[in-house]
Design an enzyme around this catalytic site. Structure first.
Site, PDB file in Angstrom:
ATOM      1  N   ASN A  88       0.818  -1.203   0.000  1.00 33.60           N
ATOM      2  CA  ASN A  88       0.000   0.000   0.000  1.00 33.60           C
ATOM      3  C   ASN A  88       0.864   1.270   0.000  1.00 33.60           C
ATOM      4  O   ASN A  88       2.095   1.199   0.068  1.00 33.60           O
ATOM      5  CB  ASN A  88      -0.956  -0.035   1.203  1.00 33.60           C
ATOM      6  CG  ASN A  88      -2.278   0.647   0.925  1.00 33.60           C
ATOM      7  OD1 ASN A  88      -2.341   1.649   0.232  1.00 33.60           O
ATOM      8  ND2 ASN A  88      -3.336   0.089   1.483  1.00 33.60           N
ATOM      9  N   HIS A 118      22.808   0.708  13.264  1.00 31.77           N
ATOM     10  CA  HIS A 118      24.141   1.256  13.519  1.00 31.77           C
ATOM     11  C   HIS A 118      24.643   0.773  14.876  1.00 31.77           C
ATOM     12  O   HIS A 118      23.838   0.576  15.797  1.00 31.77           O
ATOM     13  CB  HIS A 118      24.113   2.790  13.491  1.00 31.77           C
ATOM     14  CG  HIS A 118      23.712   3.345  12.171  1.00 31.77           C
ATOM     15  ND1 HIS A 118      24.592   3.484  11.121  1.00 31.77           N
ATOM     16  CD2 HIS A 118      22.518   3.781  11.711  1.00 31.77           C
ATOM     17  CE1 HIS A 118      23.956   3.992  10.082  1.00 31.77           C
ATOM     18  NE2 HIS A 118      22.692   4.181  10.410  1.00 31.77           N
TER      19      HIS A 118
END
Length: 187
Positions: A88, A118
């Site tokens: 969507n 990270h």
């Protein structure tokens, strides 16, 4: 370094520093992906959007699969999408860790699939740690959900709207919340 070698490097489980040779393989493709994302998001035609997505992924997206723009991805080449998938409006896929979407999956609006993270250590924080996301067949990811690195969503399972999923979801279950927790079994 080849693209396959870069993919293996990104999926090594190690921190990949910004100067790693794998980045020199993916960065030129990122530029092309950004150009194609602009075309995809300017398209007013579902078939054309699917064709452009096929170029981004560098593989044929089956005609039974639909993506509603806008859609974003940072790379694209490490994503595979099965048949009869619906994506969507407003979804974002960060796929350097790899994303696999099996057949008959529904992905609601504003869903984020994030395979990249990270390190906590400030000295290496600009590096990446990546882990793949797998969404098994017949799963439904509700509006605004976020799926984090290393997560597998089981067959027939449902992720409730707005959930943040940081752990695997077993087959035939519903999860929701932040962080996502088991809500019920699906018969």
């Amino acid at each position: 370094m080849t693209l396959a070698e870069a993919y293996a490097r990104f999926n090594s489980g190690e921190v990949i520093p910004p100067n790693d040779p794998a980045f020199s393989v993916v960065f030129p493709i990122v530029g092309e992906t950004l150009r194609l994302i602009g075309k995809l998001n300017a398209s007013g035609d579902i078939g054309e959007a699917r064709q452009i997505l096929s170029q981004i992924l560098d593989q044929e997206v089956h005609e039974s699969t639909t993506v509603f723009p806008p859609f974003t991805t940072n790379f694209g080449r490490f994503t595979t999408i099965g048949k009869n998938v619906f994506i969507n409006h407003g979804c974002s896929f960060l796929d350097l860790g790899g994303i696999t979407i099996e057949d008959n999956v529904l992905i609601g609006p504003q869903v984020k699939l994030v395979t990249e993270n990270h390190p906590l250590d400030p000295a290496t924080r600009k590096g990446l740690i990546t882990k793949p996301i797998v969404i098994k067949q017949n799963a439904w990811i509700g509006a605004g959900a976020t799926i984090l690195p290393g997560v597998t969503i089981g067959e027939n399972s449902v992720v409730a709207a707005g959930a943040v999923v940081s752990k695997d979801v077993p087959d035939n279950t519903v999860v929701g919340g932040i962080p996502a927790k088991f809500l019920k079994h699906i018969d």
